[in-house]
Design a protein around this motif. Structure first.
Motif, PDB file in Angstrom:
ATOM      1  N   ALA A  20       0.811  -1.234  -0.055  1.00  0.00           N
ATOM      2  CA  ALA A  20       0.048  -0.017  -0.043  1.00  0.00           C
ATOM      3  C   ALA A  20       0.914   1.193   0.117  1.00  0.00           C
ATOM      4  O   ALA A  20       0.517   2.279  -0.781  1.00  0.00           O
ATOM      5  N   GLU A  21       2.069   1.279   0.689  1.00  0.00           N
ATOM      6  CA  GLU A  21       2.853   2.453   0.765  1.00  0.00           C
ATOM      7  C   GLU A  21       3.467   2.799  -0.414  1.00  0.00           C
ATOM      8  O   GLU A  21       3.747   3.784  -0.989  1.00  0.00           O
ATOM      9  N   ARG A  22       3.961   1.715  -1.218  1.00  0.00           N
ATOM     10  CA  ARG A  22       4.551   1.654  -2.534  1.00  0.00           C
ATOM     11  C   ARG A  22       3.818   1.977  -3.443  1.00  0.00           C
ATOM     12  O   ARG A  22       3.950   2.929  -4.267  1.00  0.00           O
ATOM     13  N   GLU A  23       2.368   1.643  -3.470  1.00  0.00           N
ATOM     14  CA  GLU A  23       1.427   1.967  -4.439  1.00  0.00           C
ATOM     15  C   GLU A  23       1.238   3.533  -4.156  1.00  0.00           C
ATOM     16  O   GLU A  23       0.948   4.095  -5.326  1.00  0.00           O
ATOM     17  N   GLU A  24       1.126   3.891  -2.994  1.00  0.00           N
ATOM     18  CA  GLU A  24       0.865   5.471  -2.796  1.00  0.00           C
ATOM     19  C   GLU A  24       1.848   6.139  -3.237  1.00  0.00           C
ATOM     20  O   GLU A  24       1.630   7.449  -3.849  1.00  0.00           O
ATOM     21  N   ASP A  25       3.172   5.854  -2.981  1.00  0.00           N
ATOM     22  CA  ASP A  25       4.251   6.379  -3.565  1.00  0.00           C
ATOM     23  C   ASP A  25       4.184   6.694  -4.965  1.00  0.00           C
ATOM     24  O   ASP A  25       4.482   7.558  -5.689  1.00  0.00           O
ATOM     25  N   TYR A  26       3.876   5.509  -5.567  1.00  0.00           N
ATOM     26  CA  TYR A  26       3.761   5.460  -7.083  1.00  0.00           C
ATOM     27  C   TYR A  26       2.766   6.339  -7.651  1.00  0.00           C
ATOM     28  O   TYR A  26       3.014   7.255  -8.452  1.00  0.00           O
ATOM     29  N   ARG A  27       1.465   6.324  -6.926  1.00  0.00           N
ATOM     30  CA  ARG A  27       0.484   7.560  -7.331  1.00  0.00           C
ATOM     31  C   ARG A  27       1.137   8.855  -7.316  1.00  0.00           C
ATOM     32  O   ARG A  27       0.677   9.682  -8.114  1.00  0.00           O
ATOM     33  N   LYS A  28       1.604   8.956  -6.302  1.00  0.00           N
ATOM     34  CA  LYS A  28       2.181  10.544  -6.055  1.00  0.00           C
ATOM     35  C   LYS A  28       3.013  10.990  -6.975  1.00  0.00           C
ATOM     36  O   LYS A  28       2.961  12.012  -7.655  1.00  0.00           O
ATOM     37  N   ARG A  29       4.206   9.901  -7.411  1.00  0.00           N
ATOM     38  CA  ARG A  29       5.006  10.407  -8.482  1.00  0.00           C
ATOM     39  C   ARG A  29       4.601  10.658  -9.614  1.00  0.00           C
ATOM     40  O   ARG A  29       4.877  11.563 -10.401  1.00  0.00           O
ATOM     41  N   ARG A  30       3.553   9.693 -10.119  1.00  0.00           N
ATOM     42  CA  ARG A  30       2.810   9.641 -11.425  1.00  0.00           C
ATOM     43  C   ARG A  30       1.970  10.979 -11.488  1.00  0.00           C
ATOM     44  O   ARG A  30       1.982  11.627 -12.656  1.00  0.00           O
ATOM     45  N   GLN A  31       1.210  11.429 -10.343  1.00  0.00           N
ATOM     46  CA  GLN A  31       0.561  12.586 -10.268  1.00  0.00           C
ATOM     47  C   GLN A  31       1.256  13.846 -10.660  1.00  0.00           C
ATOM     48  O   GLN A  31       1.200  14.589 -11.262  1.00  0.00           O
ATOM     49  N   ALA A  32       2.468  13.913  -9.898  1.00  0.00           N
ATOM     50  CA  ALA A  32       3.454  14.858 -10.070  1.00  0.00           C
ATOM     51  C   ALA A  32       4.102  15.064 -11.538  1.00  0.00           C
ATOM     52  O   ALA A  32       4.227  16.029 -12.175  1.00  0.00           O
ATOM     53  N   SER A  33       4.351  13.749 -12.166  1.00  0.00           N
ATOM     54  CA  SER A  33       4.825  13.832 -13.447  1.00  0.00           C
ATOM     55  C   SER A  33       3.929  14.360 -14.415  1.00  0.00           C
ATOM     56  O   SER A  33       4.193  15.065 -15.281  1.00  0.00           O
ATOM     57  N   GLU A  34       2.239  13.915 -14.160  1.00  0.00           N
ATOM     58  CA  GLU A  34       1.628  14.554 -14.968  1.00  0.00           C
ATOM     59  C   GLU A  34       1.029  15.858 -14.970  1.00  0.00           C
ATOM     60  O   GLU A  34       1.041  16.466 -15.853  1.00  0.00           O
ATOM     61  N   GLU A  35       1.245  16.275 -13.900  1.00  0.00           N
ATOM     62  CA  GLU A  35       1.269  17.728 -13.524  1.00  0.00           C
ATOM     63  C   GLU A  35       2.257  18.504 -14.183  1.00  0.00           C
ATOM     64  O   GLU A  35       1.973  19.610 -14.944  1.00  0.00           O
ATOM     65  N   LYS A  36       3.495  18.063 -14.223  1.00  0.00           N
ATOM     66  CA  LYS A  36       4.529  18.809 -14.841  1.00  0.00           C
ATOM     67  C   LYS A  36       4.515  18.857 -16.247  1.00  0.00           C
ATOM     68  O   LYS A  36       4.781  19.594 -17.008  1.00  0.00           O
ATOM     69  N   ALA A  37       4.187  17.815 -16.617  1.00  0.00           N
ATOM     70  CA  ALA A  37       3.750  17.288 -18.280  1.00  0.00           C
ATOM     71  C   ALA A  37       2.943  18.510 -18.651  1.00  0.00           C
ATOM     72  O   ALA A  37       3.145  19.188 -19.739  1.00  0.00           O
ATOM     73  N   LYS A  38       1.715  18.658 -17.867  1.00  0.00           N
ATOM     74  CA  LYS A  38       0.593  19.581 -18.151  1.00  0.00           C
ATOM     75  C   LYS A  38       1.355  20.973 -18.432  1.00  0.00           C
ATOM     76  O   LYS A  38       0.922  21.655 -19.399  1.00  0.00           O
ATOM     77  N   LYS A  39       2.017  21.285 -17.249  1.00  0.00           N
ATOM     78  CA  LYS A  39       2.649  22.740 -17.202  1.00  0.00           C
ATOM     79  C   LYS A  39       3.651  23.114 -18.504  1.00  0.00           C
ATOM     80  O   LYS A  39       3.728  24.093 -18.767  1.00  0.00           O
ATOM     81  N   ASP A  40       4.482  21.821 -18.772  1.00  0.00           N
ATOM     82  CA  ASP A  40       5.175  22.060 -19.764  1.00  0.00           C
ATOM     83  C   ASP A  40       4.506  22.177 -21.204  1.00  0.00           C
ATOM     84  O   ASP A  40       5.119  22.944 -22.083  1.00  0.00           O
TER      85      ASP A  40
END
Length: 104
Positions: A20-40
């Motif tokens: 569950a911790e690894r899954e949550e960490d993965y989702r946070k990193r994925r969300q941050a990556s998607e937000e950065k891609a949107k900004k770019d």
């Protein structure tokens, strides 16, 4: 591989992290990556729009300075041409846009 410039690496989870911790960490990193891609993508779209406006202003300035007869903006009759006052106002607007382009 080294992380990209300006991107902090993901914090390392302890070796005994639960699924569950690894899954949550993965989702946070994925969300941050998607937000950065949107900004770019938005920054790239804005830069392209600004380049287009600058190119249009430069072309307009060249046309206005060439001295060719131009149809007055909003003219109903195709024979209505720009007078000197309209031409100088349009040239001032083009110069103002070009100055803003050059300052960026």
């Amino acid at each position: 591989a080294a992380p990209a410039a300006g991107v902090s690496p993901a914090p390392a989870l302890p070796a005994n992290a639960t699924l569950a911790e690894r899954e949550e960490d993965y989702r946070k990193r994925r969300q941050a990556s998607e937000e950065k891609a949107k900004k770019d993508a938005e920054a790239a779209r804005l830069a392209a729009s600004n380049r287009q406006a600058c190119d249009t202003a430069r072309a307009s300035k060249a046309k206005l300075e060439s001295g060719v007869r131009l149809q007055a903006q909003g003219a109903v009759n195709p024979r209505d041409v720009m007078n000197d006052l309209e031409r100088s106002a349009a040239l001032a607007r083009a110069n103002q846009t070009i100055a803003a382009c050059d300052s960026n």
